[in-house]
Scaffold this active site. Structure first.
Site, PDB file in Angstrom:
ATOM      1  N   GLN A 152       6.122  75.582  59.748  1.00  0.00           N
ATOM      2  CA  GLN A 152       5.978  75.039  58.348  1.00  0.00           C
ATOM      3  C   GLN A 152       7.413  75.027  57.623  1.00  0.00           C
ATOM      4  OE1 GLN A 152       2.930  73.800  56.989  1.00  0.00           O
ATOM      5  NE2 GLN A 152       4.432  73.214  55.317  1.00  0.00           N
ATOM      6  N   LYS A 171      -4.453  73.247  56.469  1.00  0.00           N
ATOM      7  CA  LYS A 171      -4.615  73.069  57.876  1.00  0.00           C
ATOM      8  C   LYS A 171      -5.555  73.902  58.763  1.00  0.00           C
ATOM      9  CE  LYS A 171       0.109  71.333  57.517  1.00  0.00           C
ATOM     10  NZ  LYS A 171       1.569  71.520  57.527  1.00  0.00           N
ATOM     11  N   ASP A 175       4.363  68.361  65.156  1.00  0.00           N
ATOM     12  CA  ASP A 175       4.948  67.556  63.868  1.00  0.00           C
ATOM     13  C   ASP A 175       5.576  66.119  64.168  1.00  0.00           C
ATOM     14  OD1 ASP A 175       4.177  68.438  61.156  1.00  0.00           O
ATOM     15  OD2 ASP A 175       5.613  70.181  61.231  1.00  0.00           O
TER      16      ASP A 175
END
Ligand code: NDP
Length: 282
Positions: A93, A49, A116
């Site tokens: 995460q 990422k 997200d």
């Protein structure tokens, strides 16, 4: 002739468009990623990422915390990032260590920075058709489908899996594209009868090569979200590529299908979060 839907190429085009849009801004979007613990796969994802951000001209920050971090301490980091005007996207995460509640942690993220798209505010916006941040994987699947098919209106879409991060938001997105949507899960009866009705079949169940050619209608478009590692260490999807590609009109491979789209859509969400924050939207 079956079309292999090249997620790598579609993602590269999307990333190039994002890079161009980012370049037009004097200040830059910034994504902050919090990584708790030592899960090796999570470390790889976070590294990827950060590299994708750098390539698109998006700044990124990484906060690494030991697995022993308390949930309260993690929440303090989230709050600090919520209040930092130089941070536009926050990603925690997953999976988190077992002593933490991921839903509480996600709920603490400012919904405007929830790149997200997992916060209940963004899930609610998606459900009622308001603009918000959409989970990256289903957003990437939709992008591939629209690139290949154009309009999805009137298609019968069948989704295997009802998770909050893939199956459910995928269903909402396809409904908003005017598909007729069926969602299947582990308790669905006569699964193959359902899947054989699909013009568009999205598999997101986490079971290697589960969907076989006899479960797919001739000419269907098949999106394979699954990422599974075989005992030999090979990556395979939820779809048995060989038998399904013999009947489908188009199919995404694993790897090189939805995986690259997920990262590209994370960049897109970070850019959208930045634009809405700097323009004082929402
Ligand atoms: P979850 O484990 O959260 O959900 C799996 C879903 O599949 C559940 O709804 C479950 O049903 C359903 N299911 C399980 N077994 C069956 C079955 N035999 N028949 C029908 N439905 C079944 O998984 P995720 O949604 O998080 O992920 C799904 C897959 O996608 C995984 O392989 C994951 O690695 C991959 N993934 C890939 C991403 C990418 O970037 N390409 C990103 C995210 C995930 P029930 O609800 O009844 O238990």
């Amino acid at each position: 002739m079956t079309t292999i839907l090249d997620g790598k190429a579609i993602a590269a085009a999307l990333r190039a468009a994002i890079k161009q849009r980012v370049a037009a801004y004097a200040s830059k979007p910034c994504l902050a990623v919090i990584l708790v613990g030592d899960d090796p796969a999570s470390h790889v994802y976070v590294r990827n990422k950060a590299a994708a951000c750098a390539e698109a001209g998006i700044q990124s920050r990484e906060i690494r915390l030991p697995a022993t971090t308390s949930e309260a301490e993690l929440l303090r980091h989230v709050q600090t990032l919520n209040h930092d005007d130089n941070v536009h996207g926050i990603l925690v995460q997953l999976p988190l260590p077992a002593h933490m509640h991921s839903l509480s942690v996600i709920a603490a993220i400012d919904p405007r920075k929830d790149v997200d798209g997992f916060h209940v505010v963004n899930a609610g916006k998606l459900a009622v058709g308001e603009k918000g941040l959409v989970p990256c994987t289903p957003k990437g699947c939709l992008h591939v489908l629209r690139t290949h098919l154009g309009s999805l209106s009137g298609k019968h879409a069948v989704i295997l899996g009802r998770s909050n991060i893939v199956g459910k938001p995928m269903a909402q997105l396809l409904l908003s594209e005017h598909c007729t949507v069926t969602i299947c899960h582990s308790k669905t009866q006569h699964l193959a009868e359902e899947t054989r009705r699909a013009d568009i079949l999205v598999a997101a169940i986490g079971k290697p090569k589960f969907v076989t050619g006899d479960m797919v209608k001739q000419g269907a478009v098949v999106i394979d979200v699954g990422i599974n590692r075989t005992p030999e260490g090979k990556l395979v999807g939820d779809v048995d590529f060989d038998s399904v590609s013999a009947v489908a009109s188009a199919i995404t491979p694993v790897p090189g299908g939805i995986g690259p789209m997920t990262i590209a859509c994370l960049l897109q969400n970070t850019l959208e979060a930045y634009e809405s924050i700097v323009n004082h939207e929402a």
